[in-house]
Design a protein around this motif. Sequence first.
Motif, mmCIF file in Angstrom:
data_model
loop_
_atom_site.group_PDB
_atom_site.id
_atom_site.type_symbol
_atom_site.label_atom_id
_atom_site.label_comp_id
_atom_site.label_asym_id
_atom_site.label_seq_id
_atom_site.Cartn_x
_atom_site.Cartn_y
_atom_site.Cartn_z
ATOM 1 N N PHE A 1 0.837 -1.206 0.000
ATOM 2 C CA PHE A 1 0.000 0.000 0.000
ATOM 3 C C PHE A 1 0.871 1.255 0.000
ATOM 4 O O PHE A 1 0.648 2.191 -0.763
ATOM 5 C CB PHE A 1 -0.923 -0.039 1.223
ATOM 6 N N GLU A 2 1.903 1.269 0.853
ATOM 7 C CA GLU A 2 2.790 2.430 0.971
ATOM 8 C C GLU A 2 3.601 2.645 -0.305
ATOM 9 O O GLU A 2 3.857 3.781 -0.711
ATOM 10 C CB GLU A 2 3.693 2.290 2.189
ATOM 11 N N ARG A 3 4.019 1.560 -0.962
ATOM 12 C CA ARG A 3 4.748 1.684 -2.225
ATOM 13 C C ARG A 3 3.869 2.347 -3.296
ATOM 14 O O ARG A 3 4.352 3.147 -4.086
ATOM 15 C CB ARG A 3 5.222 0.325 -2.716
ATOM 16 N N PHE A 4 2.598 2.013 -3.304
ATOM 17 C CA PHE A 4 1.699 2.616 -4.292
ATOM 18 C C PHE A 4 1.472 4.094 -4.018
ATOM 19 O O PHE A 4 1.292 4.874 -4.954
ATOM 20 C CB PHE A 4 0.388 1.835 -4.401
ATOM 21 N N ILE A 5 1.521 4.495 -2.771
ATOM 22 C CA ILE A 5 1.435 5.928 -2.460
ATOM 23 C C ILE A 5 2.602 6.652 -3.126
ATOM 24 O O ILE A 5 2.427 7.701 -3.749
ATOM 25 C CB ILE A 5 1.410 6.175 -0.932
ATOM 26 N N GLU A 6 3.779 6.071 -3.049
ATOM 27 C CA GLU A 6 4.963 6.671 -3.685
ATOM 28 C C GLU A 6 4.844 6.670 -5.204
ATOM 29 O O GLU A 6 5.216 7.639 -5.863
ATOM 30 C CB GLU A 6 6.239 5.942 -3.244
ATOM 31 N N ILE A 7 4.334 5.588 -5.758
ATOM 32 C CA ILE A 7 4.131 5.520 -7.207
ATOM 33 C C ILE A 7 3.214 6.649 -7.651
ATOM 34 O O ILE A 7 3.493 7.354 -8.622
ATOM 35 C CB ILE A 7 3.537 4.155 -7.624
#
Length: 175
Positions: A158-164
């Motif tokens: 979930f956190e990686r997608f926020i960065e994406i």
Amino acid sequence: MTIEEIKYFRTLHEKNAILGKTIPVVTKINGGDQLNSVPASASVYAKIRTIPEEPNDAIIDHLKRIISKNNQESEADLSFKLLGNKYPVVSDPNNKLIQLLRKHGEQQLQQKLPLGGYPGGTDAAEFVKVNPTITVAVFGPGNMTAHQVDEFVELENFERFIEIYKQTVNDYFNA
């Protein structure tokens, strides 16, 4: 679904380069009170994942004609009730937004991301209904538990997608 409806879906041969073929799926069946009697009523629910080459309205009209014909030729009292009508969504894979999502997704997730279609209905259909030229992408955190009782998303994913999303928006508006 009746036998005629099943046969009808077998006649649909169009294929979209991104979404594939029209896919009918029976998702729920209700009927009867006991094992040793014919039910007074029954219900069959289905989702039909459509493609632009086989328009929703044409499929709906054809299904209604099949039901009407069944009712005329038998003692059946079938009815058709449309519970939702999500149109298929396709965006150009070479669009700037799609390419930026792919680029930042591959960097953050450290893997090659294929471009393709998703056959399920999404809210993207509602956006396209209002603005047919809008570019949309169905792209987010998840795993193989979607639409299951134990559906979940790992917090790290979930956190990686926020960065994406942050990187994509930044590049999209500042490039």
